[in-house]
Design an enzyme around this catalytic site. Sequence first.
Site, PDB file in Angstrom:
ATOM      1  N   LYS A  82       0.856  -1.191   0.000  1.00  0.00           N
ATOM      2  CA  LYS A  82       0.000   0.000   0.000  1.00  0.00           C
ATOM      3  C   LYS A  82       0.885   1.231   0.000  1.00  0.00           C
ATOM      4  O   LYS A  82       1.992   1.203   0.521  1.00  0.00           O
ATOM      5  CB  LYS A  82      -0.857   0.023   1.260  1.00  0.00           C
ATOM      6  CG  LYS A  82      -2.044   0.953   1.188  1.00  0.00           C
ATOM      7  CD  LYS A  82      -3.255   0.219   0.668  1.00  0.00           C
ATOM      8  CE  LYS A  82      -4.512   1.053   0.687  1.00  0.00           C
ATOM      9  NZ  LYS A  82      -5.692   0.215   0.427  1.00  0.00           N
ATOM     10  N   VAL A 123     -20.890   7.482   2.097  1.00  0.00           N
ATOM     11  CA  VAL A 123     -21.455   7.352   0.756  1.00  0.00           C
ATOM     12  C   VAL A 123     -20.494   7.927  -0.278  1.00  0.00           C
ATOM     13  O   VAL A 123     -20.884   8.651  -1.195  1.00  0.00           O
ATOM     14  CB  VAL A 123     -22.862   7.980   0.659  1.00  0.00           C
ATOM     15  CG1 VAL A 123     -23.844   7.155   1.455  1.00  0.00           C
ATOM     16  CG2 VAL A 123     -22.866   9.429   1.168  1.00  0.00           C
ATOM     17  N   GLY A 124     -19.215   7.626  -0.112  1.00  0.00           N
ATOM     18  CA  GLY A 124     -18.218   7.956  -1.131  1.00  0.00           C
ATOM     19  C   GLY A 124     -18.393   6.971  -2.278  1.00  0.00           C
ATOM     20  O   GLY A 124     -19.479   6.412  -2.472  1.00  0.00           O
ATOM     21  N   VAL A 142     -17.521   3.798  -2.958  1.00  0.00           N
ATOM     22  CA  VAL A 142     -18.003   2.444  -2.684  1.00  0.00           C
ATOM     23  C   VAL A 142     -19.398   2.483  -2.063  1.00  0.00           C
ATOM     24  O   VAL A 142     -20.303   1.759  -2.491  1.00  0.00           O
ATOM     25  CB  VAL A 142     -17.020   1.679  -1.765  1.00  0.00           C
ATOM     26  CG1 VAL A 142     -17.587   0.318  -1.380  1.00  0.00           C
ATOM     27  CG2 VAL A 142     -15.671   1.516  -2.452  1.00  0.00           C
TER      28      VAL A 142
HETATM   29  N1  PHE Z   1      -8.018   0.506  -3.090  1.00  0.00           N
HETATM   30  C1  PHE Z   1      -8.021  -0.899  -3.384  1.00  0.00           C
HETATM   31  C2  PHE Z   1      -8.155  -1.719  -2.108  1.00  0.00           C
HETATM   32  O1  PHE Z   1      -8.028  -1.241  -0.983  1.00  0.00           O
HETATM   33  C3  PHE Z   1      -6.746  -1.263  -4.083  1.00  0.00           C
HETATM   34  C4  PHE Z   1      -6.699  -1.289  -5.583  1.00  0.00           C
HETATM   35  C5  PHE Z   1      -7.709  -0.806  -6.414  1.00  0.00           C
HETATM   36  C6  PHE Z   1      -5.608  -1.864  -6.167  1.00  0.00           C
HETATM   37  C7  PHE Z   1      -7.614  -0.903  -7.776  1.00  0.00           C
HETATM   38  C8  PHE Z   1      -5.495  -1.979  -7.542  1.00  0.00           C
HETATM   39  C9  PHE Z   1      -6.507  -1.478  -8.345  1.00  0.00           C
HETATM   40  O2  PHE Z   1      -8.400  -2.904  -2.177  1.00  0.00           O
END
Ligand code: PHE
Length: 355
Positions: free
Chosen positions: A83, A187-188, A190
């Site tokens: 990350k 409510v972003g 996702v």
């Molecule tokens: N933000 C996503 C997660 O926490 C990570 C991600 C998204 C990685 C799109 C690659 C492509 O799972």
Amino acid sequence: MTVVHVETLLKDWDGEEVVIRYDRPTGAWIIIAVHNSQFGPPGGGTRMKPYPSLEAAVKDALSLSRAMTYKYAAADFPLGGAKAVINTPPDLKPEDRPGLLRRYGSLVKQLGGLFMTGPDVGTSPEDMDVVGETGSPHVRGRTEAAGGVGSSAPPTALGVFSGMEAVCERLFGSPSLAGRRVVVQGVGGVGASLIDLLRAAGAEILFTDVNEAAIGRFRDEAGLQFVSPDSVYDAPCDIFSPNALGGVINQTTIPRLNCKAVAGGANNQLGEPEDAERLRVRGILYAPDFVLNIGGAMAVTGMETMGWTREQANENVRKVRQNLRQILDMAEAEGVTPEAAARRLADLRIAAARP
Ligand code: PHE
């Protein structure tokens, strides 16, 4: 709040590499944490926001990268956990953002495949286009105009929704969400996509958010019931669904929860590991966050690098339902929390993949 020093954070972490760069032109800190590369090439989103301290940002990067490891392994999707966190100054000027993203992209490129990235809280497909200018080919989730597949939010929400179906199956004997009362926290991207799916399924939806514009959109335009951010934990419901930031299920909120299950897309929902047991003691079914929120990373990576069509991606993301079903069976058979069962399943898969 007590500040834990970076030395201690790194010593206590069970991951592989951390790259920290100070971005002098903006004063931002870039932290890339590679947690585990045994299950596949490490990748994870880029979270971009101001943190109260460098320590807080490093801490978040370390635990979020660990969540990615468990997420991929629990879904048997061959990537490793990593990350990035970009800790921006609170007053970062919009015109300084592209430069920061390009320098970040160069750093990702320099790492030569040690880390690949995509969007996360605080970054968009448009941002990934900018990161990709210098970071290509290690950047996922760009806009369609730039050759990517766009937002990861809808497939993430599809995975969360599929997990909710497994939860309903367990609680009520039917996977249908029709008539079920669901509280959506956040409510972003996702949360908003999840609401679309829940509406189509006939669920009764309550929501909360801190953003005034979002509240207006969902309460006044879409006509959904709004619950204040403070009282959201007390709202009676079937499923409480965290879709904003982490740490919301904790010693303080668990006694207040008035739900039968917790199932949402936010990363690292539990304040500490013991909270899984606290939920179990209260008779609340917890669908582990890392099992439910694989959809975005899976679909975007699958479509951009494995030749999946969108239909195939959605079909694979829907497998969250049977995966969670299996994990809940394991948990019941072994008398452990679903969280513990899911971690064990992931650990077994990682151990089997080890060369
Ligand atoms: N933000 C996503 C997660 O926490 C990570 C991600 C998204 C990685 C799109 C690659 C492509 O799972």
